[in-house]
Scaffold this motif. Structure first.
Motif, PDB file in Angstrom:
ATOM      1  N   VAL A   1       0.906  -1.184  -0.115  1.00 12.70           N
ATOM      2  CA  VAL A   1       0.046   0.226  -0.099  1.00 12.70           C
ATOM      3  C   VAL A   1       0.767   1.129   0.078  1.00 12.70           C
ATOM      4  N   ILE A   2       0.191   2.217  -0.393  1.00  8.40           N
ATOM      5  CA  ILE A   2       1.041   3.535  -0.204  1.00  8.40           C
ATOM      6  C   ILE A   2       0.199   4.664   0.343  1.00  8.40           C
ATOM      7  N   THR A   3       0.855   5.891   0.474  1.00 10.56           N
ATOM      8  CA  THR A   3       0.324   6.973   0.986  1.00 10.56           C
ATOM      9  C   THR A   3       1.334   8.100   0.984  1.00 10.56           C
ATOM     10  N   THR A   4       0.565   9.162   0.920  1.00 12.37           N
ATOM     11  CA  THR A   4       1.352  10.662   0.671  1.00 12.37           C
ATOM     12  C   THR A   4       1.374  11.256   1.903  1.00 12.37           C
ATOM     13  N   ALA A   5       2.566  11.225   2.803  1.00 11.08           N
ATOM     14  CA  ALA A   5       2.367  11.796   4.218  1.00 11.08           C
ATOM     15  C   ALA A   5       2.801  13.223   4.380  1.00 11.08           C
ATOM     16  N   SER A   6       2.213  14.293   4.986  1.00 11.58           N
ATOM     17  CA  SER A   6       2.776  15.479   5.164  1.00 11.58           C
ATOM     18  C   SER A   6       3.854  15.192   6.174  1.00 11.58           C
TER      19      SER A   6
ATOM     20  N   LEU B   1      -1.923  22.390  -3.610  1.00  6.13           N
ATOM     21  CA  LEU B   1      -3.040  22.487  -2.902  1.00  6.13           C
ATOM     22  C   LEU B   1      -3.903  23.286  -3.820  1.00  6.13           C
ATOM     23  N   ARG B   2      -4.996  23.215  -3.344  1.00  2.00           N
ATOM     24  CA  ARG B   2      -6.155  23.832  -4.391  1.00  2.00           C
ATOM     25  C   ARG B   2      -5.975  25.092  -4.916  1.00  2.00           C
ATOM     26  N   ASN B   3      -5.331  26.103  -4.185  1.00  2.00           N
ATOM     27  CA  ASN B   3      -5.056  27.335  -4.480  1.00  2.00           C
ATOM     28  C   ASN B   3      -3.676  27.501  -5.310  1.00  2.00           C
ATOM     29  N   GLY B   4      -3.135  26.574  -5.720  1.00  2.00           N
ATOM     30  CA  GLY B   4      -1.881  26.726  -6.681  1.00  2.00           C
ATOM     31  C   GLY B   4      -0.734  26.689  -5.822  1.00  2.00           C
ATOM     32  N   LEU B   5      -0.623  26.769  -4.565  1.00  2.00           N
ATOM     33  CA  LEU B   5       0.388  26.659  -3.653  1.00  2.00           C
ATOM     34  C   LEU B   5       0.900  25.062  -3.778  1.00  2.00           C
ATOM     35  N   PHE B   6       2.125  24.750  -3.685  1.00  2.00           N
ATOM     36  CA  PHE B   6       2.556  23.462  -3.475  1.00  2.00           C
ATOM     37  C   PHE B   6       3.524  23.157  -2.048  1.00  2.00           C
ATOM     38  N   VAL B   7       3.164  22.101  -1.332  1.00  2.00           N
ATOM     39  CA  VAL B   7       3.941  21.785  -0.091  1.00  2.00           C
ATOM     40  C   VAL B   7       4.662  20.514  -0.531  1.00  2.00           C
ATOM     41  N   PRO B   8       5.907  20.621   0.191  1.00  2.00           N
ATOM     42  CA  PRO B   8       6.490  19.037   0.386  1.00  2.00           C
ATOM     43  C   PRO B   8       5.825  18.176   1.132  1.00  2.00           C
ATOM     44  N   VAL B   9       5.735  16.901   0.506  1.00  2.00           N
ATOM     45  CA  VAL B   9       5.080  15.595   1.161  1.00  2.00           C
ATOM     46  C   VAL B   9       6.012  14.493   0.985  1.00  2.00           C
ATOM     47  N   THR B  10       5.943  13.443   1.637  1.00  2.00           N
ATOM     48  CA  THR B  10       6.728  12.087   1.659  1.00  2.00           C
ATOM     49  C   THR B  10       5.778  10.984   0.953  1.00  2.00           C
ATOM     50  N   LYS B  11       6.309  10.620  -0.081  1.00  2.00           N
ATOM     51  CA  LYS B  11       5.441   9.426  -0.703  1.00  2.00           C
ATOM     52  C   LYS B  11       6.161   8.097   0.289  1.00  2.00           C
ATOM     53  N   MET B  12       5.179   7.345   0.724  1.00  2.00           N
ATOM     54  CA  MET B  12       5.560   6.228   1.616  1.00  2.00           C
ATOM     55  C   MET B  12       4.729   4.680   1.135  1.00  2.00           C
ATOM     56  N   SER B  13       5.337   3.892   1.657  1.00  2.00           N
ATOM     57  CA  SER B  13       4.748   2.440   1.106  1.00  2.00           C
ATOM     58  C   SER B  13       4.915   1.502   2.244  1.00  2.00           C
ATOM     59  N   LYS B  14       3.884   0.137   2.415  1.00  2.00           N
ATOM     60  CA  LYS B  14       4.306  -0.778   3.710  1.00  2.00           C
ATOM     61  C   LYS B  14       3.875  -1.691   2.440  1.00  2.00           C
ATOM     62  N   ILE B  15       4.604  -2.816   3.034  1.00  2.00           N
ATOM     63  CA  ILE B  15       4.511  -4.211   2.504  1.00  2.00           C
ATOM     64  C   ILE B  15       3.516  -4.842   3.376  1.00  2.00           C
ATOM     65  N   LEU B  16       2.304  -5.674   2.874  1.00  2.00           N
ATOM     66  CA  LEU B  16       1.690  -6.085   3.639  1.00  2.00           C
ATOM     67  C   LEU B  16       1.665  -7.831   3.640  1.00  2.00           C
ATOM     68  N   ASN B  17       1.116  -8.400   4.819  1.00  2.00           N
ATOM     69  CA  ASN B  17       1.113  -9.835   4.543  1.00  2.00           C
ATOM     70  C   ASN B  17      -0.278 -10.232   4.027  1.00  2.00           C
ATOM     71  N   ILE B  18      -0.244 -11.049   3.229  1.00  2.00           N
ATOM     72  CA  ILE B  18      -1.441 -11.319   2.540  1.00  2.00           C
ATOM     73  C   ILE B  18      -2.111 -12.680   3.266  1.00  2.00           C
TER      74      ILE B  18
ATOM     75  N   LEU C   1       4.438   2.647  12.044  1.00  2.00           N
ATOM     76  CA  LEU C   1       3.474   1.662  11.568  1.00  2.00           C
ATOM     77  C   LEU C   1       3.950   0.967  10.447  1.00  2.00           C
ATOM     78  N   GLY C   2       5.421   0.883  10.258  1.00  2.00           N
ATOM     79  CA  GLY C   2       5.811   0.226   9.152  1.00  2.00           C
ATOM     80  C   GLY C   2       6.064   0.668   7.959  1.00  2.00           C
ATOM     81  N   PHE C   3       5.617   1.829   7.457  1.00  2.00           N
ATOM     82  CA  PHE C   3       5.706   2.419   6.335  1.00  2.00           C
ATOM     83  C   PHE C   3       7.279   2.797   5.996  1.00  2.00           C
ATOM     84  N   THR C   4       7.641   2.822   4.802  1.00  2.00           N
ATOM     85  CA  THR C   4       8.924   3.191   4.362  1.00  2.00           C
ATOM     86  C   THR C   4       8.707   4.348   3.630  1.00  2.00           C
ATOM     87  N   ALA C   5       9.757   5.446   3.746  1.00  2.00           N
ATOM     88  CA  ALA C   5       9.753   6.587   2.733  1.00  2.00           C
ATOM     89  C   ALA C   5      10.155   6.299   1.509  1.00  2.00           C
ATOM     90  N   ILE C   6       9.699   6.658   0.544  1.00  2.00           N
ATOM     91  CA  ILE C   6      10.359   6.439  -0.899  1.00  2.00           C
ATOM     92  C   ILE C   6      11.176   7.817  -1.259  1.00  2.00           C
TER      93      ILE C   6
END
Length: 167
Positions: A118-123, A145-162, A133-138
């Motif tokens: 799974v993935i997420t984009t973390a502030s 943002l909606r008004n045209g500003l942009f902010v730095p965030v971190t793409k993250m992922s986590k390997i799951l047990n199926i 929680l076991g996520f890794t920074a990518i």
């Protein structure tokens, strides 16, 4: 109160005001350390008061889950298939396992569907939370943002047990 007393359920339209109030309160509680006051204001869509219609318009109900105790909505998450899109817990309830319960719920649902990552984009504020929680920074990346500003965030992922039997 502890995470053991909360329950998770799909959000419905009646939750709109609470979702908006949580979103605003959670962002207002952040110090201007990683983002400026202007960026934090844009992140909450320049709102100081909840707006149920606005938040429901911008988030799909079918992917929203809320953490509740009784009739009190304490936090929510938004996700689709393998991506956690948003996670907010009201500042009054932070540190009680609610965010963890919402993320684990998302991960379990993804795992039950046979998804192994799974993935997420973390502030920048939430990066440490996800690491615990076991996520890794990518990578660091801009988030617009909606008004045209942009902010730095971190793409993250986590390997799951199926679970056994799902492939």
């Amino acid at each position: 109160m502890s995470a053991n007393k909360i329950s998770l359920r799909p959000a419905d339209e009646k939750d709109g005001w609470a979702l908006s109030a949580i979103h605003i309160a959670a962002i207002k509680a952040l110090p201007a350390t990683f983002y400026t006051e202007k960026e934090l204001l844009a992140w909450r869509n320049h709102r100081n008061q909840p707006d149920a219609a606005n938040i429901l318009k911008n988030m799909k109900l079918e992917s929203l889950w809320v953490a509740v105790e009784g009739d009190i909505v304490m936090g929510f998450t938004s996700f689709v298939v393998d991506e956690l899109i948003g996670l907010y817990v009201h500042p009054k309830y932070q540190g009680q396992g609610i965010g963890r319960a919402l993320v684990e719920h998302f991960c379990h649902r993804a795992s039950d569907r046979g998804i192994d990552k799974v993935i997420t984009t973390a502030s920048l504020y939430a990066e440490g939370f996800y690491l615990k929680l076991g996520f890794t920074a990518i990578q660091r990346t801009p988030h617009y943002l909606r008004n045209g500003l942009f902010v730095p965030v971190t793409k993250m992922s986590k390997i799951l047990n199926i679970p056994e039997g799902i492939v």
